[in-house]
Motif scaffolding. Structure first.
Motif, mmCIF file in Angstrom:
data_model
loop_
_atom_site.group_PDB
_atom_site.id
_atom_site.type_symbol
_atom_site.label_atom_id
_atom_site.label_comp_id
_atom_site.label_asym_id
_atom_site.label_seq_id
_atom_site.Cartn_x
_atom_site.Cartn_y
_atom_site.Cartn_z
ATOM 1 N N THR A 59 5.155 -4.091 -95.025
ATOM 2 C CA THR A 59 5.719 -4.628 -93.791
ATOM 3 C C THR A 59 6.689 -3.645 -93.190
ATOM 4 O O THR A 59 7.170 -2.739 -93.850
ATOM 5 C CB THR A 59 6.485 -5.927 -94.054
ATOM 6 O OG1 THR A 59 7.553 -5.615 -94.966
ATOM 7 C CG2 THR A 59 5.597 -6.972 -94.651
ATOM 8 N N MET A 60 6.943 -3.868 -91.958
ATOM 9 C CA MET A 60 7.928 -3.039 -91.295
ATOM 10 C C MET A 60 8.836 -3.898 -90.454
ATOM 11 O O MET A 60 8.377 -4.834 -89.803
ATOM 12 C CB MET A 60 7.229 -2.040 -90.381
ATOM 13 C CG MET A 60 7.164 -0.657 -90.964
ATOM 14 S SD MET A 60 6.461 0.499 -89.818
ATOM 15 C CE MET A 60 7.624 0.429 -88.501
ATOM 16 N N ASP A 61 10.072 -3.561 -90.470
ATOM 17 C CA ASP A 61 10.997 -4.336 -89.656
ATOM 18 C C ASP A 61 11.934 -3.380 -88.950
ATOM 19 O O ASP A 61 12.991 -3.033 -89.450
ATOM 20 C CB ASP A 61 11.787 -5.295 -90.548
ATOM 21 C CG ASP A 61 12.710 -6.165 -89.717
ATOM 22 O OD1 ASP A 61 13.510 -6.900 -90.316
ATOM 23 O OD2 ASP A 61 12.636 -6.102 -88.476
ATOM 24 N N TYR A 62 11.501 -2.924 -87.839
ATOM 25 C CA TYR A 62 12.272 -1.877 -87.194
ATOM 26 C C TYR A 62 13.601 -2.323 -86.588
ATOM 27 O O TYR A 62 14.600 -1.647 -86.739
ATOM 28 C CB TYR A 62 11.418 -1.185 -86.130
ATOM 29 C CG TYR A 62 12.131 0.001 -85.538
ATOM 30 C CD1 TYR A 62 12.582 -0.020 -84.227
ATOM 31 C CD2 TYR A 62 12.397 1.124 -86.307
ATOM 32 C CE1 TYR A 62 13.260 1.050 -83.698
ATOM 33 C CE2 TYR A 62 13.069 2.184 -85.792
ATOM 34 C CZ TYR A 62 13.499 2.155 -84.486
ATOM 35 O OH TYR A 62 14.178 3.208 -83.978
ATOM 36 N N PRO A 63 13.637 -3.408 -85.885
ATOM 37 C CA PRO A 63 14.876 -3.724 -85.161
ATOM 38 C C PRO A 63 16.085 -3.800 -86.089
ATOM 39 O O PRO A 63 17.202 -3.540 -85.676
ATOM 40 C CB PRO A 63 14.616 -5.094 -84.540
ATOM 41 C CG PRO A 63 13.180 -5.276 -84.567
ATOM 42 C CD PRO A 63 12.620 -4.452 -85.661
ATOM 43 N N PRO A 103 21.320 2.245 -86.837
ATOM 44 C CA PRO A 103 21.706 3.325 -87.754
ATOM 45 C C PRO A 103 20.634 4.399 -87.867
ATOM 46 O O PRO A 103 20.938 5.590 -87.989
ATOM 47 C CB PRO A 103 21.903 2.615 -89.100
ATOM 48 C CG PRO A 103 22.009 1.198 -88.794
ATOM 49 C CD PRO A 103 21.317 0.951 -87.520
ATOM 50 N N PHE A 104 19.397 3.968 -87.809
ATOM 51 C CA PHE A 104 18.311 4.920 -87.929
ATOM 52 C C PHE A 104 18.351 5.938 -86.810
ATOM 53 O O PHE A 104 18.228 7.142 -87.033
ATOM 54 C CB PHE A 104 17.003 4.127 -87.888
ATOM 55 C CG PHE A 104 15.794 4.953 -88.184
ATOM 56 C CD1 PHE A 104 14.842 5.191 -87.215
ATOM 57 C CD2 PHE A 104 15.602 5.486 -89.448
ATOM 58 C CE1 PHE A 104 13.716 5.927 -87.488
ATOM 59 C CE2 PHE A 104 14.484 6.230 -89.723
ATOM 60 C CZ PHE A 104 13.528 6.455 -88.748
ATOM 61 N N GLU A 105 18.534 5.434 -85.625
ATOM 62 C CA GLU A 105 18.533 6.366 -84.520
ATOM 63 C C GLU A 105 19.723 7.292 -84.550
ATOM 64 O O GLU A 105 19.601 8.485 -84.275
ATOM 65 C CB GLU A 105 18.467 5.607 -83.204
ATOM 66 C CG GLU A 105 17.078 5.122 -82.979
ATOM 67 C CD GLU A 105 17.001 4.256 -81.764
ATOM 68 O OE1 GLU A 105 18.037 4.076 -81.107
ATOM 69 O OE2 GLU A 105 15.913 3.759 -81.500
ATOM 70 N N ILE A 106 20.859 6.717 -84.911
ATOM 71 C CA ILE A 106 22.032 7.584 -85.011
ATOM 72 C C ILE A 106 21.764 8.700 -86.005
ATOM 73 O O ILE A 106 22.016 9.881 -85.741
ATOM 74 C CB ILE A 106 23.263 6.767 -85.443
ATOM 75 C CG1 ILE A 106 23.633 5.785 -84.351
ATOM 76 C CG2 ILE A 106 24.430 7.680 -85.747
ATOM 77 C CD1 ILE A 106 24.782 4.896 -84.728
#
Lengths: 810, 202
Positions: free
Chosen positions: A63-67, A72-75
């Motif tokens: 599964t993936m849960d991006y939101p 933090p990921f983008e930073i």
């Protein structure tokens, strides 16, 4: 290898860009599954359509849960991207010589921005006022403040403040007025910008940010005065700019400006500036006081530094006073005391982390500058923007010229024209302007124009001036610091002169020109240090330090080898270029640093080195080493039990060893016969008598390998020719303390030299105590700069472990 | 810390000193205070060693000077040859060498060379080497100073080589010593005024 790395970097870059683009900064999940990954929307009990294939709720394997992780990921990705860019530059290190890093970062940012623009993505909202001022700016300012070379700074503080405050005011008002005048010209279609707005804009673009320039200055080794003034000006004019900005902002919204407002503005300026400093000092002292008690919780010591400085910043923001000044003064105040209280590891950690955070922030800011340049809407107006550039340049040049004329009479070392050129040309604009312009309130009609103009100015100054300043500085040959001068002669003589001046200053009882600093240091020693510094240093730490240094030096001895041609007394030696180079190296590495004059250059992008304190330590401990040398005569003379005494804390050296001296005037004759010439006469009478006093040792022909005693000479010289009262049975014995290899010297040379050395001799009994005393005294003596850096050395050599042997330790 | 004339007048020969050295009244006052501070025994003279007890005194009391590699040379420069004591006038005269050079000073022929001229400063530096005041820096003297200034890591051969090189570079008349003129010549590119000046506090 290089190519390999850069290709990989590119690939990584591209990959990351793609990722970030794909997932977007808006956080929209692509509705279609990509590449076979099943996106599982939140489970709905009644939604069979959510599971196109499965009928029942099978356990999803993947599964993936991006939101959830989006922010933090983008930073992290952005930070990594910017850092990769930074790595990339240094692959070809020649690039950074000619093109400052900030240029490169902006270029990369431009490229990335271009990519993003072409796929119609928006850049992250990094430049909102809050994010910038609360998160991105403090690390940079902390970095600058923490590594500011304090001594040159305080020596030049008048000049720095003068240029920062008055210079910025001059620039702002000048540019604002001229732009207003330009606005009146109808051809440019900017008549709707009124005076207040012009002034506001002018205040934004008069903030200089010479990051690039500083690294050029460092590389070119410009004279310390210029460096520190540019550095300090940059730091403080941020504060002034912010004040002016707020003031004009406020004023711009008012329809009519009354004189009382101007007066209030001035008053506010003082409140802001002094308030900022006050808060900074307050927090600095509190931090220092806190670290006094942290000896049991070493792990969190660095935390205090960061928390307190950040707190100072935030509290200042709370009261809308100059947070930059607050954090800078906090760092300045804190640094001195804290570095004495914390452990060496914490000290290293603090420095590293400060540098790291500052570096990241700076990188990110320039990077985003590039990105945003492409992605915002611009409003271009040739006339306005070109005139802005022109006026910025003119007014800065004029400002520097006029201000220098006014302040030169007050300076010991006046600024020459070349320095002024460096100062004026080094006025690049940077991050602060960038941030400020984005925070302009939207009710200003021509905000976009201002944004465009600011970005244009920043790009212009950073690229053009940043790249060209290096050749220009080298061309006009700005007065440099005396590093690597041409001849050996000059180097030696210059150092001698510096020592002389330091000595004369001590004699006069004044200390680096400043009366107030004199007073402050007295106050500091008497009151502040008692409160803020933890007294009871574990003695074991000193002992351990000596052991480590001992081991280190032993290893170094094993590693080194002689590189010089033996001097066999030929009348004229030929010196190879390599010899000369080695000589210069030796001189520059080994000559004692002048205690007051060493320029603690801190490269913006590198950690400072602690060579001075390391040198003092090496001096100290090598004398112990000498005393332990197996072949030494004196080991038979000096009872080993005398070594490594430790003085009770707080006692001064003189109390223990009242120096006794012989005066040569009477004892010239006796000196030649006496068996105890170990009493060194430090105060040998000048003139004939002194040379004659040195003569008597001609009889020591047999033991002319005196020079090794020099070792002790310098080491004790450093510590003070005190404590000589030890009786040494024979000066000749001290002469004999030399290891075998050094025996071949022409006799003529050694007479006078050896004599002098004899009389400056060590007393090994005294050495140990002196050293320990020095260790203890170092923090308390005003002269060595912020000496707790001593502890850093041991961290540098990974080979050092606590040695097991301890032959003489009590 | 006022520069009131009345207190300056308490100092003997203050006016002459001011004239000769170019110090202002405030400077003289401060230097006098310093002199008195150093002169613990209040005998009006500074000395090196207190004769009866052989304790260092006055100059010896300046701690930081003890740490200076060439501290001795500096101190000995204050004493005229053969003298054991330094009075205030000599103290001030020597210190006058370190005043920043007045740039626009016009020199008429009759006027003596001012105390703080570059030549005087250079002479002072020269004196640091040339302890026996014979007008030349011999190899031994150079070695001595080098040794004092260099750290422990330097071996004797290296020292010798450096001294050798220094003499080679500077010694034009091949007498294996550096005279004052050669010294001056070797430093012609260096801004002596800057390096050998201190700004005296008031």
């Amino acid at each position: 290898m290089d190519l390999h790395i850069s290709r990989r970097t590119e690939v990584l870059l591209v990959v990351f860009i793609l990722f970030s683009l794909l997932y977007g900064s808006r956080g929209e999940i692509p509705p279609k599954p990509t590449g076979g990954v099943t996106i599982v929307p939140p489970v709905k009990p009644d939604g069979p359509q959510a599971f196109p294939d499965a009928e029942k709720a099978n356990l999803p394997v993947f599964t993936m849960d991006y939101p959830r992780i989006q922010i933090p990921f983008e930073i992290t990705l952005w930070v990594l991207l910017a850092s990769f860019a930074k790595i990339g530059f240094h692959v070809y290190h020649k690039i950074t010589i000619w093109v400052p890093e900030s240029c490169l970062l902006i270029s990369i940012g431009l490229i990335v921005g271009g990519i993003m623009h072409s796929v119609h993505e928006e850049p992250p909202a990094v430049l909102s006022s809050n994010v910038f001022f609360l998160y991105m700016l403090p690390p940079i300012v902390l970095d600058s403040g923490y590594f500011m070379p304090t001594r040159p700074f305080f020596e030049n503080i008048g000049t720095v403040l003068w240029f920062a405050v008055v210079g910025t005011l001059w620039n702002s008002i000048g540019i604002g007025m001229s732009l207003f005048a330009i606005c009146q010209i109808e051809a440019f279609e900017v008549q709707d910008i009124n005076l207040q707005e012009n002034l506001l804009f002018a205040s934004i673009i008069s903030a200089v940010d010479p990051v690039a320039v500083l690294s050029v200055f460092e590389d070119v080794s410009v004279n310390e005065q210029l460096y520190i003034v540019v550095f300090g000006e940059c730091l403080f004019n941020d504060a002034v700019t912010v004040v002016l900005y707020n003031m004009f902002n406020f004023v711009a919204e008012m329809p009519v400006v009354e004189p009382v407002d101007v007066f209030l503005g001035v008053a506010r300026f003082f409140v802001v500036g002094l308030g900022g400093m006050g808060f900074g000092i307050l927090f600095g002292f509190v931090a220092a006081f806190t670290t006094r008690f942290t000896s049991r919780v070493r792990e969190i010591e660095p935390l205090f530094i960061f928390m307190y400085s950040y707190l100072a910043y935030l509290v200042a923001e709370l009261f809308a006073i100059s947070s930059i000044m607050a954090i800078v003064t906090c760092a300045l105040t804190m640094k001195y005391y804290v570095e004495e209280n914390v452990s060496q590891r914490s000290c290293t950690t603090i420095r590293h982390v400060v540098k790291m955070l500052g570096s990241i922030s700076e990188t990110l800011i320039f990077f985003f500058l590039g990105v945003v340049t492409i992605t915002t809407e611009h409003e271009w107006n040739w006339g306005y923007i070109l005139f802005t550039l022109l006026f910025a340049f003119i007014w800065r040049g004029l400002g520097v010229l006029v201000l220098t004329q006014i302040i030169n009479p007050f300076r010991t070392i006046p600024f020459h024209l070349k320095d002024q050129f460096g100062l004026a040309y080094g006025g690049l604009r940077g991050a602060i302007s960038f941030a400020l312009v984005f925070t302009l309130p939207d009710n200003i009609g021509r905000k976009q124009l201002f944004v465009t103009a600011t970005i244009a100015i920043i790009l212009f100054t950073v690229f053009l001036q940043g790249i060209s300043i290096r050749p220009l500085i080298e061309y006009i040959n700005v007065r440099r610091t005396n590093r690597n001068l041409d001849t050996i002669n000059v180097e030696v003589h210059c150092r001698l002169m510096e020592h002389t001046i330091a000595g004369i200053e001590d004699l006069c009882g004044q200390w680096s020109h400043f009366y107030w600093k004199d007073k402050f240091m007295k106050f500091n020693n008497r009151i502040l240090r008692r409160i803020l510094i933890r007294d009871n240093r574990a003695e074991s730490s000193i002992v351990a330090l000596y052991k480590k240094l001992e081991l280190q030096n032993a290893m170094e001895i094993l590693d080194t080898y002689e590189t010089f041609i033996k001097n066999s007394g030929k009348p004229k030696k030929k010196f190879l270029a390599s010899d000369l180079k080695s000589m210069h190296d030796i001189l520059s590495k080994n000559m004692y640093k002048i205690r007051q004059r060493t320029v603690a250059y801190t490269n913006k992008h590198a950690l400072p080195n602690d060579s001075q304190t390391k040198e003092i330590l090496i001096r100290r401990h090598t004398s112990i080493r000498r005393s332990l040398r197996p072949g030494s005569f004196q080991s038979s003379v000096v009872p080993k039990s005398h070594k490594y005494f430790s003085l009770p804390a707080g006692k001064s050296l003189e109390s223990k060893f009242p120096p006794t001296r012989l005066s040569y005037t009477d004892d010239q004759e006796t000196m030649s016969e006496v068996a105890y010439p170990s009493r060194r006469s430090r105060f040998h009478q000048p003139g004939r008598s002194s040379s004659r006093a040195m003569m008597p040792l001609q009889r020591l022909d047999t033991l002319k390998e005196a020079p090794s005693v020099d070792v002790l000479d310098e080491s004790t010289g450093e510590r003070g020719r005190m404590g000589h009262g030890m009786s040494r049975t024979n000066s000749s014995s001290s002469n004999a303390r030399i290891p075998a290899p050094r025996r071949q010297f022409p006799p003529s040379v050694d007479h006078d030299s050896s004599s002098a050395d004899n009389f400056r001799n060590g007393h090994h009994e005294a050495t140990a105590e002196e050293e320990e005393q020095q260790q203890q005294q170092q923090p308390s003596s005003p002269t060595p700069a912020w000496a707790a850096e001593t502890q850093d050395n041991t961290a540098q050599n990974p080979l050092l472990r606590r040695p097991q042997w301890n032959p003489k330790r009590k | 810390m006022g520069s009131s004339n009345s207190s300056v007048n308490n100092i003997p020969n203050a006016q002459e000193l001011m004239q000769e050295t170019g110090f202002s009244a405030a400077h003289i006052l401060r230097l006098h205070e310093r002199f008195e501070f150093l002169d613990k025994h209040k005998c009006g003279q500074l000395r090196l060693v207190d004769r009866p007890t052989n304790q260092p005194q006055d100059f010896g009391a300046v701690q930081e000077l003890a740490l200076n590699p060439i501290g001795d040379s500096i101190i000995s420069a204050f004493f005229s040859p053969g003298q054991e004591t330094v009075d205030f006038a000599s103290f001030v005269r020597i210190l006058a060498h370190f005043r920043p050079t007045d740039r626009n000073q016009s020199r008429d022929g009759a006027q003596q060379e001012p105390a703080n001229s570059s030549i005087r400063k250079l002479k002072f530096a020269f004196q640091m080497y040339d302890q026996d005041r014979d007008g030349k820096i011999s190899r031994a003297e150079l070695l001595q100073v080098l040794r004092a200034m260099l750290g422990i890591q330097v071996t004797e051969e290296q020292l010798q080589s450096i001294a050798e090189r220094a003499i080679q570079e500077a010694d034009l008349d091949r007498d294996d010593a550096i005279s004052f003129d050669e010294f001056r010549k070797s430093l012609e590119k260096v801004d002596i005024d800057h390096k050998m000046s201190i700004r005296f506090l008031r």
